[in-house]
Write an enzyme that holds these catalytic residues in place. Structure first.
Site, PDB file in Angstrom:
ATOM      1  N   HIS A  18     -29.479   9.649 -33.236  1.00 47.51           N
ATOM      2  CA  HIS A  18     -29.254  10.961 -34.110  1.00 47.51           C
ATOM      3  C   HIS A  18     -30.366  12.055 -33.267  1.00 47.51           C
ATOM      4  CE1 HIS A  18     -27.676   8.666 -37.862  1.00 47.51           C
ATOM      5  NE2 HIS A  18     -26.878   8.580 -37.022  1.00 47.51           N
ATOM      6  N   HIS A  41     -16.311   7.454 -35.746  1.00 44.77           N
ATOM      7  CA  HIS A  41     -16.804   6.514 -36.816  1.00 44.77           C
ATOM      8  C   HIS A  41     -18.074   6.781 -37.388  1.00 44.77           C
ATOM      9  CE1 HIS A  41     -15.465   4.315 -33.044  1.00 44.77           C
ATOM     10  NE2 HIS A  41     -15.074   3.046 -33.829  1.00 44.77           N
ATOM     11  N   SER A 105     -24.592  10.431 -39.438  1.00 49.93           N
ATOM     12  CA  SER A 105     -24.284  11.218 -38.279  1.00 49.93           C
ATOM     13  C   SER A 105     -23.459  12.659 -38.925  1.00 49.93           C
ATOM     14  CB  SER A 105     -23.579  10.703 -37.161  1.00 49.93           C
ATOM     15  OG  SER A 105     -22.365   9.840 -37.548  1.00 49.93           O
ATOM     16  N   GLU A 123     -13.280   8.068 -40.444  1.00 45.84           N
ATOM     17  CA  GLU A 123     -13.673   6.698 -40.771  1.00 45.84           C
ATOM     18  C   GLU A 123     -12.860   6.050 -41.235  1.00 45.84           C
ATOM     19  OE1 GLU A 123     -16.824   4.954 -41.010  1.00 45.84           O
ATOM     20  OE2 GLU A 123     -15.543   3.593 -42.100  1.00 45.84           O
ATOM     21  N   ASP A 169     -19.157   5.839 -32.010  1.00 43.34           N
ATOM     22  CA  ASP A 169     -20.281   4.931 -32.546  1.00 43.34           C
ATOM     23  C   ASP A 169     -19.730   3.744 -33.324  1.00 43.34           C
ATOM     24  OD1 ASP A 169     -22.676   4.097 -33.622  1.00 43.34           O
ATOM     25  OD2 ASP A 169     -22.900   5.216 -35.021  1.00 43.34           O
TER      26      ASP A 169
HETATM   27  C1  LIG Z   1     -22.067   2.072 -36.762  1.00 38.54           C
HETATM   28  S1  LIG Z   1     -21.327   2.927 -37.991  1.00 38.54           S
HETATM   29  C2  LIG Z   1     -21.307   4.355 -37.962  1.00 38.54           C
HETATM   30  C3  LIG Z   1     -22.485   5.352 -38.225  1.00 38.54           C
HETATM   31  C4  LIG Z   1     -22.483   6.681 -38.246  1.00 38.54           C
HETATM   32  N1  LIG Z   1     -21.755   7.229 -36.843  1.00 38.54           N
HETATM   33  C5  LIG Z   1     -23.722   7.470 -38.039  1.00 38.54           C
HETATM   34  O1  LIG Z   1     -24.401   7.527 -37.095  1.00 38.54           O
HETATM   35  O2  LIG Z   1     -24.267   7.605 -39.246  1.00 38.54           O
HETATM   36  C6  LIG Z   1     -19.601   2.311 -37.540  1.00 38.54           C
HETATM   37  C7  LIG Z   1     -18.526   2.861 -38.817  1.00 38.54           C
HETATM   38  O3  LIG Z   1     -17.461   2.738 -38.127  1.00 38.54           O
HETATM   39  C8  LIG Z   1     -16.358   2.070 -39.124  1.00 38.54           C
HETATM   40  N2  LIG Z   1     -15.304   1.563 -38.508  1.00 38.54           N
HETATM   41  C9  LIG Z   1     -15.115   0.187 -38.310  1.00 38.54           C
HETATM   42  N3  LIG Z   1     -13.668   0.238 -37.600  1.00 38.54           N
HETATM   43  C10 LIG Z   1     -13.350   1.360 -37.231  1.00 38.54           C
HETATM   44  C11 LIG Z   1     -12.323   1.762 -36.836  1.00 38.54           C
HETATM   45  N4  LIG Z   1     -11.367   0.850 -36.060  1.00 38.54           N
HETATM   46  N5  LIG Z   1     -12.133   3.236 -36.657  1.00 38.54           N
HETATM   47  C12 LIG Z   1     -12.775   4.194 -37.509  1.00 38.54           C
HETATM   48  N6  LIG Z   1     -14.083   3.611 -38.174  1.00 38.54           N
HETATM   49  C13 LIG Z   1     -14.237   2.327 -37.995  1.00 38.54           C
HETATM   50  C14 LIG Z   1     -17.235   1.426 -39.994  1.00 38.54           C
HETATM   51  O4  LIG Z   1     -16.559   1.375 -41.450  1.00 38.54           O
HETATM   52  C15 LIG Z   1     -18.384   2.077 -39.933  1.00 38.54           C
HETATM   53  O5  LIG Z   1     -18.783   3.087 -41.347  1.00 38.54           O
END
Ligand SMILES: C[S@@+](CC[C@H](N)C(=O)[O-])C[C@H]1O[C@@H](n2cnc3c(N)ncnc32)[C@H](O)[C@@H]1O
Length: 288
Positions: A18, A41, A105, A123, A169
């Site tokens: 971040h 994500h 994020s 998401e 991410d």
């Molecule tokens: C590491 S977290 C994201 C954190 C966020 N980017 C942040 O920095 O605050 C990963 C996210 O990806 C989502 N996710 C998992 N598989 C996914 C997919 N195939 N496509 C989109 N999102 C996905 C999960 O539900 C989770 O919320």
């Protein structure tokens, strides 16, 4: 899809990711032209640091807690200057002074965006999409999508503004995540060559992280940096203790800034022996 970011929000990996996201957004704002943030994500907009999930791991205490928590030591002036946009986005959620909430994020981005800039927050998890809709769905700058990240990425580049940042991410639950990532990146950069791409990856498995860096080198991006942070031995041997960021088309100042920030993180966020960091140029252009 088991990964829930609420267990990890505000940990050392979020601090690194971040703060660099905030630096990229600050750089984009140097020009008046609007930009777009594509968050593949997104997770949710805001995490409760006092809730059961955050309490179960306590990870934020060794992340944002070391920077803003009670008794956190002051920072060197240059570090404080580089960290200011990010820390302001965290403080904006904690008006009372004590740390209770942490921005995901999408909220870090929105806090630094102008009226004319746009956020595409994608998401896949149903609950998180509902939470995103409830918290930021009413913001006219935001569009929320529920697609697989790489399908979303394909459909969202190039953005109409022709400038912006793509944050990728993934949770790294799938065995082939690094391969999908490398392939998705190649395709996206072909369509939107001038965009800045910020990719988070785990680096505890050194071989996998090095193989990913080798793939990036083989792809021959003109401008690319990898920065990695190792927080050393953790109390729980299974916990993540190293992560990296790949930035394609970074702001020209980012490498020098990272060379100041990462040693600070390796010291301030260290959890045990072996804490260290690395900033490495992976692009084909000569190092800026
Ligand atoms: C590491 S977290 C994201 C954190 C966020 N980017 C942040 O920095 O605050 C990963 C996210 O990806 C989502 N996710 C998992 N598989 C996914 C997919 N195939 N496509 C989109 N999102 C996905 C999960 O539900 C989770 O919320």
């Amino acid at each position: 899809m088991n990964y829930r970011h609420a267990y990890h929000a505000g940990n050392f990996a979020d601090v690194l990711k971040h703060s660099v996201l905030a630096l990229i957004l600050q750089h984009l704002k140097l020009k008046d032209a609007p930009f777009r943030v594509i968050d593949t994500h997104a997770g949710v907009a805001r995490y409760d640091l006092t809730g059961p999930q955050a309490a179960k791991t306590g990870e934020w205490n060794d992340g944002i807690g070391r920077l803003l928590g009670p008794g956190a030591a002051s920072m060197p002036a240059d570090v404080a200057e580089y960290m200011a946009p990010y820390l302001q986005s965290v403080m904006a959620l904690n008006a009372g002074g004590s740390l209770q909430h942490y921005p995901g994020s999408p909220l870090v981005a929105l806090g630094l965006m102008r009226k004319t800039d746009r956020l595409m927050a994608n998401e896949l998890h149903l609950e998180d999409v509902a939470a995103l809709n409830a918290s930021i769905g009413g913001d006219r700058r935001v569009k929320i999508l529920q697609l697989d990240a790489y399908t979303a990425l394909k459909s969202l580049v190039p953005p109409p503004e022709r400038r912006g940042v793509v944050l990728i991410d993934p949770p790294f639950e799938a065995r082939n995540e690094f391969d999908r990532l490398a392939a998705g990146l190649l395709e996206a950069t072909r369509r939107f060559a001038t965009g800045t791409y910020l990719i988070w990856y785990p680096a505890k498995d050194r071989r996998a992280a090095t193989a990913f860096q080798d793939d990036v080198i083989a792809a021959q991006y003109a401008k690319a940096i990898a920065m990695e942070l190792v927080v050393g031995a953790t109390r729980n041997a299974f916990a993540l203790n190293a992560c990296g960021l790949l930035v394609i088309n970074p702001p020209h100042t980012l490498k020098a800034t990272a060379e100041i920030l990462l040693p600070f993180f390796a010291h301030r966020l260290a959890q045990g022996s072996g804490a260290t960091c690395q900033v490495r140029w992976l692009g084909t252009d000569s190092v800026a």
